[in-house]
Design a protein around this motif. Sequence first.
Motif, PDB file in Angstrom:
ATOM      1  N   PHE A   1       8.162  -4.752  -1.845  1.00 14.00           N
ATOM      2  CA  PHE A   1       7.210  -3.660  -1.636  1.00 14.00           C
ATOM      3  C   PHE A   1       6.171  -3.711  -2.752  1.00 14.00           C
ATOM      4  O   PHE A   1       6.511  -3.536  -3.926  1.00 14.00           O
ATOM      5  N   PHE A   2       4.920  -3.983  -2.370  1.00 19.47           N
ATOM      6  CA  PHE A   2       3.828  -3.974  -3.341  1.00 19.47           C
ATOM      7  C   PHE A   2       3.214  -2.574  -3.310  1.00 19.47           C
ATOM      8  O   PHE A   2       2.539  -2.204  -2.343  1.00 19.47           O
ATOM      9  N   VAL A   3       3.482  -1.806  -4.366  1.00 20.31           N
ATOM     10  CA  VAL A   3       3.169  -0.377  -4.341  1.00 20.31           C
ATOM     11  C   VAL A   3       1.858  -0.064  -5.075  1.00 20.31           C
ATOM     12  O   VAL A   3       1.437  -0.793  -5.982  1.00 20.31           O
ATOM     13  N   VAL A   4       1.250   1.029  -4.668  1.00 17.19           N
ATOM     14  CA  VAL A   4      -0.006   1.487  -5.254  1.00 17.19           C
ATOM     15  C   VAL A   4       0.320   2.500  -6.356  1.00 17.19           C
ATOM     16  O   VAL A   4       0.987   3.516  -6.109  1.00 17.19           O
ATOM     17  N   GLY A   5      -0.157   2.214  -7.573  1.00 17.46           N
ATOM     18  CA  GLY A   5       0.214   3.007  -8.742  1.00 17.46           C
ATOM     19  C   GLY A   5      -0.045   4.496  -8.594  1.00 17.46           C
ATOM     20  O   GLY A   5       0.814   5.318  -8.929  1.00 17.46           O
ATOM     21  N   ASP A   6      -1.205   4.837  -8.083  1.00 18.75           N
ATOM     22  CA  ASP A   6      -1.565   6.242  -7.978  1.00 18.75           C
ATOM     23  C   ASP A   6      -0.529   7.017  -7.162  1.00 18.75           C
ATOM     24  O   ASP A   6      -0.239   8.181  -7.443  1.00 18.75           O
ATOM     25  N   LYS A   7       0.052   6.368  -6.159  1.00 25.65           N
ATOM     26  CA  LYS A   7       1.029   7.044  -5.300  1.00 25.65           C
ATOM     27  C   LYS A   7       2.354   7.295  -6.029  1.00 25.65           C
ATOM     28  O   LYS A   7       3.109   8.181  -5.666  1.00 25.65           O
ATOM     29  N   LEU A   8       2.614   6.506  -7.064  1.00 29.25           N
ATOM     30  CA  LEU A   8       3.878   6.664  -7.797  1.00 29.25           C
ATOM     31  C   LEU A   8       3.891   7.908  -8.667  1.00 29.25           C
ATOM     32  O   LEU A   8       4.923   8.298  -9.198  1.00 29.25           O
ATOM     33  N   ARG A   9       2.736   8.522  -8.834  1.00 24.91           N
ATOM     34  CA  ARG A   9       2.702   9.744  -9.650  1.00 24.91           C
ATOM     35  C   ARG A   9       3.316  10.916  -8.902  1.00 24.91           C
ATOM     36  O   ARG A   9       3.618  11.943  -9.488  1.00 24.91           O
ATOM     37  N   ASP A  10       3.497  10.780  -7.590  1.00 26.28           N
ATOM     38  CA  ASP A  10       4.124  11.814  -6.782  1.00 26.28           C
ATOM     39  C   ASP A  10       5.649  11.588  -6.799  1.00 26.28           C
ATOM     40  O   ASP A  10       6.113  10.532  -6.375  1.00 26.28           O
ATOM     41  N   PRO A  11       6.427  12.572  -7.340  1.00 22.54           N
ATOM     42  CA  PRO A  11       7.871  12.361  -7.486  1.00 22.54           C
ATOM     43  C   PRO A  11       8.577  12.001  -6.175  1.00 22.54           C
ATOM     44  O   PRO A  11       9.518  11.207  -6.168  1.00 22.54           O
ATOM     45  N   GLU A  12       8.115  12.570  -5.063  1.00 23.68           N
ATOM     46  CA  GLU A  12       8.770  12.269  -3.779  1.00 23.68           C
ATOM     47  C   GLU A  12       8.591  10.784  -3.433  1.00 23.68           C
ATOM     48  O   GLU A  12       9.527  10.108  -2.995  1.00 23.68           O
ATOM     49  N   ARG A  13       7.377  10.298  -3.635  1.00 21.78           N
ATOM     50  CA  ARG A  13       7.114   8.885  -3.330  1.00 21.78           C
ATOM     51  C   ARG A  13       7.811   7.979  -4.340  1.00 21.78           C
ATOM     52  O   ARG A  13       8.310   6.910  -3.986  1.00 21.78           O
TER      53      ARG A  13
ATOM     54  N   ASN B   1       3.480  -4.847  -8.031  1.00 23.86           N
ATOM     55  CA  ASN B   1       2.323  -4.041  -8.428  1.00 23.86           C
ATOM     56  C   ASN B   1       1.151  -4.366  -7.492  1.00 23.86           C
ATOM     57  O   ASN B   1       0.797  -5.525  -7.320  1.00 23.86           O
ATOM     58  N   HIS B   2       0.570  -3.348  -6.891  1.00 19.39           N
ATOM     59  CA  HIS B   2      -0.557  -3.586  -5.961  1.00 19.39           C
ATOM     60  C   HIS B   2      -1.760  -2.724  -6.346  1.00 19.39           C
ATOM     61  O   HIS B   2      -2.378  -2.100  -5.502  1.00 19.39           O
ATOM     62  N   THR B   3      -2.065  -2.706  -7.623  1.00 20.97           N
ATOM     63  CA  THR B   3      -3.187  -1.971  -8.244  1.00 20.97           C
ATOM     64  C   THR B   3      -2.926  -0.461  -8.283  1.00 20.97           C
ATOM     65  O   THR B   3      -2.024   0.037  -7.628  1.00 20.97           O
ATOM     66  N   PHE B   4      -3.744   0.218  -9.028  1.00 24.16           N
ATOM     67  CA  PHE B   4      -3.582   1.669  -9.190  1.00 24.16           C
ATOM     68  C   PHE B   4      -4.347   2.443  -8.119  1.00 24.16           C
ATOM     69  O   PHE B   4      -3.821   3.326  -7.455  1.00 24.16           O
ATOM     70  N   ASN B   5      -5.619   2.097  -7.940  1.00 19.87           N
ATOM     71  CA  ASN B   5      -6.447   2.843  -6.990  1.00 19.87           C
ATOM     72  C   ASN B   5      -6.606   2.169  -5.634  1.00 19.87           C
ATOM     73  O   ASN B   5      -6.915   2.829  -4.643  1.00 19.87           O
ATOM     74  N   HIS B   6      -6.473   0.845  -5.604  1.00 15.41           N
ATOM     75  CA  HIS B   6      -6.592   0.119  -4.339  1.00 15.41           C
ATOM     76  C   HIS B   6      -7.926   0.429  -3.649  1.00 15.41           C
ATOM     77  O   HIS B   6      -7.984   0.713  -2.465  1.00 15.41           O
ATOM     78  N   LEU B   7      -8.999   0.388  -4.435  1.00 18.56           N
ATOM     79  CA  LEU B   7     -10.300   0.762  -3.881  1.00 18.56           C
ATOM     80  C   LEU B   7     -11.261  -0.415  -3.776  1.00 18.56           C
ATOM     81  O   LEU B   7     -11.990  -0.544  -2.801  1.00 18.56           O
ATOM     82  N   ALA B   8     -11.293  -1.261  -4.804  1.00 20.66           N
ATOM     83  CA  ALA B   8     -12.244  -2.373  -4.799  1.00 20.66           C
ATOM     84  C   ALA B   8     -11.546  -3.621  -5.328  1.00 20.66           C
ATOM     85  O   ALA B   8     -10.763  -3.539  -6.271  1.00 20.66           O
TER      86      ALA B   8
ATOM     87  N   ASN C   1       0.792  -1.247   0.000  1.00 20.65           N
ATOM     88  CA  ASN C   1       0.000   0.000   0.000  1.00 20.65           C
ATOM     89  C   ASN C   1       0.819   1.288   0.000  1.00 20.65           C
ATOM     90  O   ASN C   1       0.263   2.365  -0.024  1.00 20.65           O
ATOM     91  N   GLY C   2       2.143   1.192   0.071  1.00 19.80           N
ATOM     92  CA  GLY C   2       2.976   2.388   0.013  1.00 19.80           C
ATOM     93  C   GLY C   2       3.187   2.793  -1.429  1.00 19.80           C
ATOM     94  O   GLY C   2       2.480   2.320  -2.313  1.00 19.80           O
ATOM     95  N   PRO C   3       4.158   3.650  -1.670  1.00 21.97           N
ATOM     96  CA  PRO C   3       5.093   4.205  -0.680  1.00 21.97           C
ATOM     97  C   PRO C   3       4.521   5.389   0.086  1.00 21.97           C
ATOM     98  O   PRO C   3       3.755   6.160  -0.467  1.00 21.97           O
ATOM     99  N   ASP C   4       4.943   5.491   1.328  1.00 17.58           N
ATOM    100  CA  ASP C   4       4.582   6.633   2.157  1.00 17.58           C
ATOM    101  C   ASP C   4       5.843   7.468   2.384  1.00 17.58           C
ATOM    102  O   ASP C   4       6.897   6.921   2.696  1.00 17.58           O
ATOM    103  N   PRO C   5       5.707   8.811   2.220  1.00  8.98           N
ATOM    104  CA  PRO C   5       6.914   9.649   2.291  1.00  8.98           C
ATOM    105  C   PRO C   5       7.625   9.581   3.641  1.00  8.98           C
ATOM    106  O   PRO C   5       8.843   9.771   3.716  1.00  8.98           O
ATOM    107  N   GLU C   6       6.888   9.305   4.708  1.00  8.56           N
ATOM    108  CA  GLU C   6       7.527   9.290   6.024  1.00  8.56           C
ATOM    109  C   GLU C   6       7.880   7.867   6.471  1.00  8.56           C
ATOM    110  O   GLU C   6       8.965   7.605   6.950  1.00  8.56           O
ATOM    111  N   ILE C   7       6.915   6.963   6.301  1.00  4.23           N
ATOM    112  CA  ILE C   7       7.064   5.629   6.894  1.00  4.23           C
ATOM    113  C   ILE C   7       7.976   4.717   6.068  1.00  4.23           C
ATOM    114  O   ILE C   7       8.795   3.978   6.623  1.00  4.23           O
ATOM    115  N   THR C   8       7.847   4.762   4.751  1.00  3.88           N
ATOM    116  CA  THR C   8       8.640   3.829   3.931  1.00  3.88           C
ATOM    117  C   THR C   8      10.150   4.016   4.150  1.00  3.88           C
ATOM    118  O   THR C   8      10.860   3.016   4.319  1.00  3.88           O
TER     119      THR C   8
END
Length: 215
Positions: free
Chosen positions: A34-46, A62-69, A11-18
């Motif tokens: 690390f199984f990462v969430v695609g949407d979060k990868l759009r943030d350069p810091e993450r 790969n842990h899906t893009f939205n991780h919603l359903a 479910n990461g990456p998280d800027p603080e915790i990861t």
Amino acid sequence: MPWRVTLSFDNGPDPEITPQVLDILARRAILTTFFVVGDKLRDPERYAIVERAFREGHWIGNHTFNHLAPLGVTLDVDAPALEIGRTQELIGEMSHPDRLFRPFGSGGILDEALLSATAVDLLCRDGYTCVLWNVVPRDWENPKGWVPRALEQCAAEEWPLVVLHDLPTTAMEQLELFLDGLEAAGATIVQHFPEDCVPIVNGGIVADMSAYMPS
Ligand SMILES: [Zn+2]
């Protein structure tokens, strides 16, 4: 044969915790996925944090893009292409050669909602490896007290594949306690996965998928 334990962080990456998790793993010379969430990868810091994990030898899955359903629940026929394909594009060259994909399981539950026929077709067509799990200590639910449950669940498995979450729940403050407990129990932490948690390998189905798809 030593008692093997495999760790994964979802479910990461998280800027603080990861980065904190990466520091702990580096200090102990432990390699994980690390199984990462695609949407979060759009943030350069993450994104840079995933690059660090990759550089340090962790596998990126790969842990899906939205991780919603869960993919077996959504009615959107384009969901697999978006959830799996788009995330894979974002992971790019950091991808493990086996193209590791972990579906979103609501509440950590492995059931018929996990995948759909369309999703399985895509995973097979594009050569993915589907990585499930057998230990979910629900660290998000009990961030201060998940470690005893995690150690108990691990002890019940011949080869535990543990799902933890590098999310800002404070749960990762207990990571070292968990690793100490595994060490005391004689675990050897390995990076590869127990076979019975991997029903699709490089696009080939190697297990009965009916438990993971709506019938
Ligand atoms: Zn997840």
